[in-house]
Design an enzyme around this catalytic site. Structure first.
Site, mmCIF file in Angstrom:
data_model
loop_
_atom_site.group_PDB
_atom_site.id
_atom_site.type_symbol
_atom_site.label_atom_id
_atom_site.label_comp_id
_atom_site.label_asym_id
_atom_site.label_seq_id
_atom_site.Cartn_x
_atom_site.Cartn_y
_atom_site.Cartn_z
ATOM 1 N N GLN A 111 0.851 -1.201 0.000
ATOM 2 C CA GLN A 111 0.000 0.000 0.000
ATOM 3 C C GLN A 111 0.879 1.241 0.000
ATOM 4 O O GLN A 111 1.751 1.398 0.854
ATOM 5 C CB GLN A 111 -0.912 -0.013 1.235
ATOM 6 C CG GLN A 111 -1.760 1.234 1.391
ATOM 7 C CD GLN A 111 -1.114 2.259 2.303
ATOM 8 O OE1 GLN A 111 -0.509 1.905 3.301
ATOM 9 N NE2 GLN A 111 -1.232 3.541 1.954
ATOM 10 N N LYS A 169 -7.451 2.699 -3.363
ATOM 11 C CA LYS A 169 -8.196 2.439 -2.124
ATOM 12 C C LYS A 169 -8.782 3.747 -1.612
ATOM 13 O O LYS A 169 -8.069 4.757 -1.518
ATOM 14 C CB LYS A 169 -7.250 1.841 -1.083
ATOM 15 C CG LYS A 169 -7.836 1.647 0.303
ATOM 16 C CD LYS A 169 -6.878 0.847 1.181
ATOM 17 C CE LYS A 169 -7.412 0.591 2.577
ATOM 18 N NZ LYS A 169 -7.242 1.705 3.490
ATOM 19 N N HIS A 186 -11.710 4.134 5.017
ATOM 20 C CA HIS A 186 -10.596 4.109 5.964
ATOM 21 C C HIS A 186 -11.106 3.751 7.375
ATOM 22 O O HIS A 186 -10.598 4.237 8.378
ATOM 23 C CB HIS A 186 -9.905 5.481 5.983
ATOM 24 C CG HIS A 186 -8.408 5.427 6.122
ATOM 25 N ND1 HIS A 186 -7.558 5.612 5.074
ATOM 26 C CD2 HIS A 186 -7.605 5.223 7.194
ATOM 27 C CE1 HIS A 186 -6.296 5.542 5.492
ATOM 28 N NE2 HIS A 186 -6.302 5.294 6.785
ATOM 29 N N ASP A 232 -13.586 -2.703 2.130
ATOM 30 C CA ASP A 232 -13.347 -2.747 3.578
ATOM 31 C C ASP A 232 -14.113 -1.635 4.274
ATOM 32 O O ASP A 232 -14.727 -0.788 3.632
ATOM 33 C CB ASP A 232 -11.862 -2.741 3.939
ATOM 34 C CG ASP A 232 -11.181 -1.368 3.888
ATOM 35 O OD1 ASP A 232 -11.841 -0.322 4.080
ATOM 36 O OD2 ASP A 232 -9.959 -1.357 3.652
ATOM 37 N N SER A 233 -14.059 -1.675 5.578
ATOM 38 C CA SER A 233 -14.674 -0.723 6.514
ATOM 39 C C SER A 233 -15.953 -1.295 7.120
ATOM 40 O O SER A 233 -17.044 -1.122 6.573
ATOM 41 C CB SER A 233 -14.956 0.649 5.878
ATOM 42 O OG SER A 233 -13.730 1.256 5.464
ATOM 43 N N ARG A 238 -16.912 -7.322 10.456
ATOM 44 C CA ARG A 238 -16.618 -7.800 11.810
ATOM 45 C C ARG A 238 -16.786 -9.306 11.951
ATOM 46 O O ARG A 238 -16.350 -9.894 12.933
ATOM 47 C CB ARG A 238 -17.541 -7.096 12.828
ATOM 48 C CG ARG A 238 -17.326 -5.595 12.900
ATOM 49 C CD ARG A 238 -15.963 -5.291 13.498
ATOM 50 N NE ARG A 238 -15.664 -3.863 13.493
ATOM 51 C CZ ARG A 238 -14.910 -3.256 12.575
ATOM 52 N NH1 ARG A 238 -14.383 -3.955 11.570
ATOM 53 N NH2 ARG A 238 -14.638 -1.981 12.651
HETATM 54 C C1 FNR Z 1 -5.719 1.982 9.124
HETATM 55 N N1 FNR Z 1 -5.957 2.080 7.758
HETATM 56 C C2 FNR Z 1 -4.898 2.316 6.904
HETATM 57 N N2 FNR Z 1 -5.102 2.354 5.559
HETATM 58 C C3 FNR Z 1 -4.079 2.513 4.711
HETATM 59 O O1 FNR Z 1 -4.292 2.531 3.497
HETATM 60 N N3 FNR Z 1 -2.795 2.647 5.189
HETATM 61 C C4 FNR Z 1 -2.515 2.620 6.526
HETATM 62 O O2 FNR Z 1 -1.364 2.735 6.936
HETATM 63 C C5 FNR Z 1 -3.594 2.477 7.422
HETATM 64 N N4 FNR Z 1 -3.378 2.451 8.762
HETATM 65 C C6 FNR Z 1 -4.417 2.185 9.635
HETATM 66 C C7 FNR Z 1 -4.156 2.061 10.995
HETATM 67 C C8 FNR Z 1 -5.191 1.727 11.870
HETATM 68 C C9 FNR Z 1 -4.894 1.569 13.321
HETATM 69 C C10 FNR Z 1 -6.494 1.514 11.359
HETATM 70 C C11 FNR Z 1 -7.619 1.095 12.271
HETATM 71 C C12 FNR Z 1 -6.757 1.640 10.013
HETATM 72 C C13 FNR Z 1 -7.296 1.804 7.196
HETATM 73 C C14 FNR Z 1 -7.444 0.307 6.928
HETATM 74 O O3 FNR Z 1 -6.631 -0.109 5.861
HETATM 75 C C15 FNR Z 1 -8.883 -0.083 6.567
HETATM 76 O O4 FNR Z 1 -9.338 0.739 5.534
HETATM 77 C C16 FNR Z 1 -9.828 0.014 7.751
HETATM 78 O O5 FNR Z 1 -9.225 -0.376 8.955
HETATM 79 C C17 FNR Z 1 -11.030 -0.893 7.486
HETATM 80 O O6 FNR Z 1 -11.989 -0.721 8.444
HETATM 81 P P1 FNR Z 1 -12.198 -1.680 9.732
HETATM 82 O O7 FNR Z 1 -12.057 -3.125 9.286
HETATM 83 O O8 FNR Z 1 -11.107 -1.296 10.708
HETATM 84 O O9 FNR Z 1 -13.546 -1.298 10.159
#
Ligand code: FNR
Length: 400
Positions: free
Chosen positions: A162, A272, A296, A326-327, A330
């Site tokens: 990513q 994304k 996110h 995503d998002s 659960r």
């Molecule tokens: C993220 N997310 C994220 N996305 C990304 O593209 N690069 C990143 O470095 C991060 N870092 C990150 C840290 C933390 C602690 C969280 C909770 C989220 C977003 C992640 O890839 C994803 O989109 C979401 O976490 C999906 O939602 P759920 O499953 O947490 O509800």
């Protein structure tokens, strides 16, 4: 990828949902209970006990009033699954093909940065669990371990990189070419974090992990980044952190810039953070290969549309090209619903972060085993033998 590597990549440490639950029930006869919580809320509570307050809030929190974070979950409740009967579901196949690679199941680990604040083994623990389960992993730019270390840990199991597109083109170019050289199978460009969202929980703690030199392994190891510094990060870490803070995000990025990435890699490129069908069409017209519908995890725009509500329109706009989601996933039923609305695969973020916090590699594996078990049982009980059979006809919209 060779045929051999393809079949290795699709080998999963997961057996079936029935096996997973019977293992618990049999152990129960001998008086034992699962080592870790089963449900998501209990998992989050247990992780909260062991994480520092700052780390817990960094993971659990969202933007603003956290309205979108809640909306992400509520959107799933508005769709109901309609099970079908007498379909012979004795054999089930979870494999999906994406960009010429076979994934053992339609579930990936979303990119989560700074995993060392969650567990000392950070992304290496996550990668070990992913490899054991055959689960594809998307590695964040802001990981605590370098992309080369994580790629080595993943072996033949698919892993994607990513990209947080940095403000300096030499650094962008270097990160992309390192990812390709290290064997990452796709480039995921995250678009929704051109600036950091307003996150009250982190503001209360006055805590941003990057400023504490967390999540900078890929920058500090990068020759192009090092060339931008007066002194090496080992000699002057504070200056290196400061430089990274100026380069991390690129609010000037526009559609025209995608050509820069397209010209520099032959890897499939996914965008994304797309939530609008017009953006999806524009993305695909720009020569990218796939889209990840995501907000996110509700961490960027408070009040943004629930990601699941955006999914059907984007699947339609993508006209057959791969859309992932995503998002808010659960559990297995959530993954099933996302696939039924047209996603080719789903990604999870916080669920595995809490598993990681609780027990490192074992915790991530526990989360994956259970989510896949529930998904496999949901598939079977709804009359589907393969992920490809899960379509919109399996859902009914909940009456308001
Ligand atoms: C993220 N997310 C994220 N996305 C990304 O593209 N690069 C990143 O470095 C991060 N870092 C990150 C840290 C933390 C602690 C969280 C909770 C989220 C977003 C992640 O890839 C994803 O989109 C979401 O976490 C999906 O939602 P759920 O499953 O947490 O509800």
């Amino acid at each position: 990828m060779s045929d051999r590597a393809m079949s290795d990549a699709a080998t999963s440490g997961f057996t079936t949902g029935m096996d997973r639950q019977l293992a618990f029930y049999r152990a129960g006869v001998a008086g034992s209970r699962p080592d870790f919580p089963i449900g998501y809320e209990a998992l989050e509570r247990a992780a909260r006990e062991v994480l520092s307050e700052t780390a817990y809030d960094y993971v659990a929190g969202g933007a603003g009033s956290e309205d979108t974070m809640r909306a992400n979950l509520e959107a799933f409740r508005r769709w109901r699954i309609v099970p079908r009967m007498l379909c012979d579901v004795s054999e089930r196949d979870l494999v999906v093909e994406l960009f010429g690679a076979r994934l053992a199941h339609p579930l990936l680990l979303a990119p989560l940065g700074v995993q060392r604040i969650i567990h000392e083994d950070a992304e290496l623990a996550t990668a070990r669990a992913a490899r054991e389960m055959g689960t594809a992993l998307v590695l964040s730019t802001v990981s605590s371990c370098t992309m080369e270390e994580v790629a080595a840990e993943m072996g033949d199991v698919p892993h994607w990189f990513q990209l947080y597109w940095p403000a300096d083109p030499s650094l962008a170019e270097s990160l992309i070419s390192r990812a390709e050289a290290a064997g990452f199978g796709a480039l995921v460009v995250t678009l929704d974090a051109a600036l950091l969202g307003w996150r009250p929980r982190d503001l209360v703690h006055a805590y941003l992990p990057f400023l504490h030199a967390e999540g900078l392994a890929n920058y500090f190891a990068d020759p192009a980044f090092r060339a931008l510094l007066g002194r090496a990060p080992e000699e002057d870490p504070a200056a290196a952190v400061g430089r990274m803070a100026t380069l991390f995000a690129n609010p000037a990025l526009s559609w025209e810039d995608l050509a820069f990435a397209r010209e520099r890699t032959t890897l499939p490129i996914l965008l994304k953070g797309i939530l609008d069908p017009d953006d999806a069409r524009r993305a695909l017209d720009s020569g990218v290969d796939g889209i990840i519908v995501s907000n996110h995890g509700g961490r960027q725009v408070d009040g943004a549309i629930a990601a699941l509500d955006a999914l059907p329109g984007i699947v339609e706009a993508a006209a057959g090209r791969p859309v992932l989601f995503d998002s808010g996933i659960r559990g297995g039923a959530d993954l099933f619903k996302a696939l039924a609305l047209g996603a080719r695969a789903g990604l999870i973020g916080r669920p595995y972060a809490f598993g990681l916090g609780l027990a490192g590699r074992d915790g991530v594996r526990h989360v994956l085993q259970n989510l896949l078990a529930e998904f496999d049982l949901t598939m079977a009980l709804c009359g589907c033998s393969s992920a490809a059979e899960i379509d919109r006809s399996r859902l009914a919209r909940q009456a308001p």
